[in-house]
Design a protein around this motif. Structure first.
Motif, PDB file in Angstrom:
ATOM      1  N   LEU A  10       0.826  -1.210   0.000  1.00  0.00           N
ATOM      2  CA  LEU A  10       0.000   0.000   0.000  1.00  0.00           C
ATOM      3  C   LEU A  10       0.859   1.259   0.000  1.00  0.00           C
ATOM      4  CD1 LEU A  10      -2.796   1.309   0.184  1.00  0.00           C
ATOM      5  CD2 LEU A  10      -2.644   1.081   2.666  1.00  0.00           C
ATOM      6  N   LEU A  11       1.870   1.295   0.863  1.00  0.00           N
ATOM      7  CA  LEU A  11       2.758   2.458   0.926  1.00  0.00           C
ATOM      8  C   LEU A  11       3.509   2.636  -0.391  1.00  0.00           C
ATOM      9  CD1 LEU A  11       4.052   4.807   2.428  1.00  0.00           C
ATOM     10  CD2 LEU A  11       5.712   3.176   3.381  1.00  0.00           C
ATOM     11  N   LEU A  12       4.024   1.567  -0.946  1.00  0.00           N
ATOM     12  CA  LEU A  12       4.741   1.639  -2.218  1.00  0.00           C
ATOM     13  C   LEU A  12       3.833   2.143  -3.331  1.00  0.00           C
ATOM     14  CD1 LEU A  12       7.392   1.114  -3.696  1.00  0.00           C
ATOM     15  CD2 LEU A  12       6.610  -1.218  -4.114  1.00  0.00           C
ATOM     16  N   ALA A  17       2.426   6.393  -6.989  1.00  0.00           N
ATOM     17  CA  ALA A  17       1.381   7.241  -7.567  1.00  0.00           C
ATOM     18  C   ALA A  17       1.733   8.717  -7.399  1.00  0.00           C
ATOM     19  CB  ALA A  17       0.032   6.936  -6.912  1.00  0.00           C
ATOM     20  N   ALA A  18       2.238   9.083  -6.229  1.00  0.00           N
ATOM     21  CA  ALA A  18       2.619  10.479  -5.980  1.00  0.00           C
ATOM     22  C   ALA A  18       3.743  10.912  -6.920  1.00  0.00           C
ATOM     23  CB  ALA A  18       3.051  10.651  -4.521  1.00  0.00           C
ATOM     24  N   ILE A  19       4.735  10.052  -7.100  1.00  0.00           N
ATOM     25  CA  ILE A  19       5.851  10.380  -7.992  1.00  0.00           C
ATOM     26  C   ILE A  19       5.370  10.490  -9.433  1.00  0.00           C
ATOM     27  CG2 ILE A  19       8.015   9.482  -8.965  1.00  0.00           C
ATOM     28  CD1 ILE A  19       8.599   8.338  -6.146  1.00  0.00           C
ATOM     29  N   LEU A  20       4.543   9.543  -9.872  1.00  0.00           N
ATOM     30  CA  LEU A  20       4.036   9.578 -11.248  1.00  0.00           C
ATOM     31  C   LEU A  20       3.160  10.802 -11.516  1.00  0.00           C
ATOM     32  CD1 LEU A  20       3.255   5.802 -11.835  1.00  0.00           C
ATOM     33  CD2 LEU A  20       5.097   7.166 -12.857  1.00  0.00           C
ATOM     34  N   LEU A  21       2.412  11.227 -10.519  1.00  0.00           N
ATOM     35  CA  LEU A  21       1.587  12.430 -10.685  1.00  0.00           C
ATOM     36  C   LEU A  21       2.437  13.693 -10.752  1.00  0.00           C
ATOM     37  CD1 LEU A  21      -1.376  11.585  -8.307  1.00  0.00           C
ATOM     38  CD2 LEU A  21      -1.486  11.831 -10.792  1.00  0.00           C
ATOM     39  N   ARG A  22       3.582  13.682 -10.109  1.00  0.00           N
ATOM     40  CA  ARG A  22       4.454  14.867 -10.068  1.00  0.00           C
ATOM     41  C   ARG A  22       5.401  14.951 -11.262  1.00  0.00           C
ATOM     42  NH1 ARG A  22       6.260  19.350 -10.211  1.00  0.00           N
ATOM     43  NH2 ARG A  22       7.502  20.314  -8.594  1.00  0.00           N
ATOM     44  N   LEU A  23       5.783  13.816 -11.815  1.00  0.00           N
ATOM     45  CA  LEU A  23       6.786  13.803 -12.881  1.00  0.00           C
ATOM     46  C   LEU A  23       6.474  14.692 -14.085  1.00  0.00           C
ATOM     47  CD1 LEU A  23       8.212  10.182 -13.014  1.00  0.00           C
ATOM     48  CD2 LEU A  23       9.360  12.283 -12.350  1.00  0.00           C
ATOM     49  N   PHE A 102      15.108  23.040 -11.590  1.00  0.00           N
ATOM     50  CA  PHE A 102      14.938  21.581 -11.578  1.00  0.00           C
ATOM     51  C   PHE A 102      15.393  20.995 -10.244  1.00  0.00           C
ATOM     52  CE2 PHE A 102      16.092  17.189 -12.503  1.00  0.00           C
ATOM     53  CZ  PHE A 102      14.868  16.739 -12.998  1.00  0.00           C
ATOM     54  N   VAL A 103      16.478  21.513  -9.685  1.00  0.00           N
ATOM     55  CA  VAL A 103      16.934  21.057  -8.364  1.00  0.00           C
ATOM     56  C   VAL A 103      15.852  21.343  -7.326  1.00  0.00           C
ATOM     57  CG1 VAL A 103      18.589  21.516  -6.507  1.00  0.00           C
ATOM     58  CG2 VAL A 103      19.398  21.236  -8.850  1.00  0.00           C
ATOM     59  N   SER A 104      15.257  22.519  -7.399  1.00  0.00           N
ATOM     60  CA  SER A 104      14.209  22.907  -6.461  1.00  0.00           C
ATOM     61  C   SER A 104      13.000  21.969  -6.566  1.00  0.00           C
ATOM     62  CB  SER A 104      13.788  24.349  -6.743  1.00  0.00           C
ATOM     63  OG  SER A 104      12.762  24.747  -5.888  1.00  0.00           O
ATOM     64  N   ARG A 105      12.611  21.646  -7.781  1.00  0.00           N
ATOM     65  CA  ARG A 105      11.464  20.749  -7.981  1.00  0.00           C
ATOM     66  C   ARG A 105      11.783  19.333  -7.511  1.00  0.00           C
ATOM     67  NH1 ARG A 105       9.345  22.847 -13.920  1.00  0.00           N
ATOM     68  NH2 ARG A 105       8.742  24.922 -13.198  1.00  0.00           N
ATOM     69  N   THR A 106      13.015  18.900  -7.706  1.00  0.00           N
ATOM     70  CA  THR A 106      13.417  17.568  -7.248  1.00  0.00           C
ATOM     71  C   THR A 106      13.422  17.510  -5.722  1.00  0.00           C
ATOM     72  OG1 THR A 106      14.775  17.295  -9.224  1.00  0.00           O
ATOM     73  CG2 THR A 106      15.221  15.806  -7.391  1.00  0.00           C
ATOM     74  N   LEU A 107      13.914  18.550  -5.084  1.00  0.00           N
ATOM     75  CA  LEU A 107      13.904  18.610  -3.619  1.00  0.00           C
ATOM     76  C   LEU A 107      12.466  18.627  -3.093  1.00  0.00           C
ATOM     77  CD1 LEU A 107      15.627  18.812  -1.060  1.00  0.00           C
ATOM     78  CD2 LEU A 107      15.576  21.301  -1.329  1.00  0.00           C
ATOM     79  N   SER A 108      11.603  19.352  -3.768  1.00  0.00           N
ATOM     80  CA  SER A 108      10.199  19.387  -3.387  1.00  0.00           C
ATOM     81  C   SER A 108       9.565  17.998  -3.487  1.00  0.00           C
ATOM     82  CB  SER A 108       9.446  20.376  -4.283  1.00  0.00           C
ATOM     83  OG  SER A 108       8.075  20.351  -4.011  1.00  0.00           O
ATOM     84  N   LEU A 109       9.899  17.271  -4.539  1.00  0.00           N
ATOM     85  CA  LEU A 109       9.396  15.909  -4.700  1.00  0.00           C
ATOM     86  C   LEU A 109       9.905  15.007  -3.581  1.00  0.00           C
ATOM     87  CD1 LEU A 109       7.931  13.693  -6.296  1.00  0.00           C
ATOM     88  CD2 LEU A 109      10.016  13.430  -7.650  1.00  0.00           C
ATOM     89  N   ALA A 110      11.183  15.127  -3.238  1.00  0.00           N
ATOM     90  CA  ALA A 110      11.749  14.312  -2.160  1.00  0.00           C
ATOM     91  C   ALA A 110      11.049  14.604  -0.833  1.00  0.00           C
ATOM     92  CB  ALA A 110      13.248  14.572  -2.035  1.00  0.00           C
ATOM     93  N   TYR A 111      10.814  15.885  -0.543  1.00  0.00           N
ATOM     94  CA  TYR A 111      10.110  16.242   0.690  1.00  0.00           C
ATOM     95  C   TYR A 111       8.674  15.723   0.675  1.00  0.00           C
ATOM     96  CZ  TYR A 111      13.871  19.330   2.260  1.00  0.00           C
ATOM     97  OH  TYR A 111      15.069  19.831   2.700  1.00  0.00           O
ATOM     98  N   SER A 112       8.034  15.751  -0.467  1.00  0.00           N
ATOM     99  CA  SER A 112       6.659  15.250  -0.576  1.00  0.00           C
ATOM    100  C   SER A 112       6.596  13.758  -0.287  1.00  0.00           C
ATOM    101  CB  SER A 112       6.105  15.524  -1.976  1.00  0.00           C
ATOM    102  OG  SER A 112       6.063  16.893  -2.231  1.00  0.00           O
ATOM    103  N   PHE A 114       8.790  12.035   1.447  1.00  0.00           N
ATOM    104  CA  PHE A 114       9.086  11.880   2.871  1.00  0.00           C
ATOM    105  C   PHE A 114       7.838  12.144   3.715  1.00  0.00           C
ATOM    106  CE2 PHE A 114      10.260  13.890   6.914  1.00  0.00           C
ATOM    107  CZ  PHE A 114      10.892  12.812   7.524  1.00  0.00           C
ATOM    108  N   LEU A 115       7.084  13.186   3.367  1.00  0.00           N
ATOM    109  CA  LEU A 115       5.873  13.523   4.118  1.00  0.00           C
ATOM    110  C   LEU A 115       4.825  12.425   4.002  1.00  0.00           C
ATOM    111  CD1 LEU A 115       4.449  15.603   5.874  1.00  0.00           C
ATOM    112  CD2 LEU A 115       3.643  16.693   3.785  1.00  0.00           C
ATOM    113  N   ILE A 116       4.687  11.841   2.829  1.00  0.00           N
ATOM    114  CA  ILE A 116       3.738  10.732   2.646  1.00  0.00           C
ATOM    115  C   ILE A 116       4.125   9.560   3.551  1.00  0.00           C
ATOM    116  CG2 ILE A 116       2.989   8.943   1.021  1.00  0.00           C
ATOM    117  CD1 ILE A 116       3.134  11.147  -1.173  1.00  0.00           C
ATOM    118  N   VAL A 117       5.402   9.203   3.559  1.00  0.00           N
ATOM    119  CA  VAL A 117       5.860   8.093   4.396  1.00  0.00           C
ATOM    120  C   VAL A 117       5.664   8.422   5.873  1.00  0.00           C
ATOM    121  CG1 VAL A 117       7.876   6.726   5.071  1.00  0.00           C
ATOM    122  CG2 VAL A 117       7.472   7.241   2.656  1.00  0.00           C
TER     123      VAL A 117
END
Length: 129
Positions: A10-12, A17-23, A102-112, A114-117
């Motif tokens: 479920l977590l995976l 899904a979150a990563i695919l929606l953000r990409l 792009f670095v900023s968006r990648t960091l934002s994705l990583a934080y997102s 992390f927040l989901i987990v």
């Protein structure tokens, strides 16, 4: 805390899904010049540029940094985590204006992610599931 097989799947699924929606949005507006999602994205990149310029004025010497009213936390983190990557890229030539975004968006994705987990683990702990 041990996570069962069902919870891991479920977590995976949620994280993927979150990563695919953000990409699709990761590369939006990064062709020749930057088109920002919102004014905050512009402000954070300005903070990152100012942070980098405070100790390495050669990396982005032609960058004009504008003053802004925003929190500095995310912009400084973008500059901190992005600096090594931008420095490496600059060894092969000049970095583009879009690279820091792009670095900023990648960091934002990583934080997102992390927040989901984090929310998943807290919820699992609260409800003993």
């Amino acid at each position: 805390m041990v996570m069962g097989g069902r919870n891991k799947i479920l977590l995976l699924t949620i994280v993927l899904a979150a990563i695919l929606l953000r990409l699709p949005g990761m590369f939006w507006g990064l062709k020749d010049a930057v088109e920002y999602f919102e004014p905050d994205e512009w402000a954070h990149t300005q903070v990152a540029k100012e942070f980098i310029n405070s100790f390495d004025r050669k990396l982005m010497p032609d960058e004009r940094v504008s003053r802004y009213w925003t929190t500095w936390g995310f912009g400084v983190q973008t500059g901190f985590f992005g600096y090594p990557l931008l420095k490496l890229k600059s060894l092969n030539g000049k970095i583009a204006n879009t690279d820091i975004t792009f670095v900023s968006r990648t960091l934002s994705l990583a934080y997102s992610v992390f927040l989901i987990v984090l929310v998943f683990v807290i919820t699992k702990t609260i409800f003993n599931d």
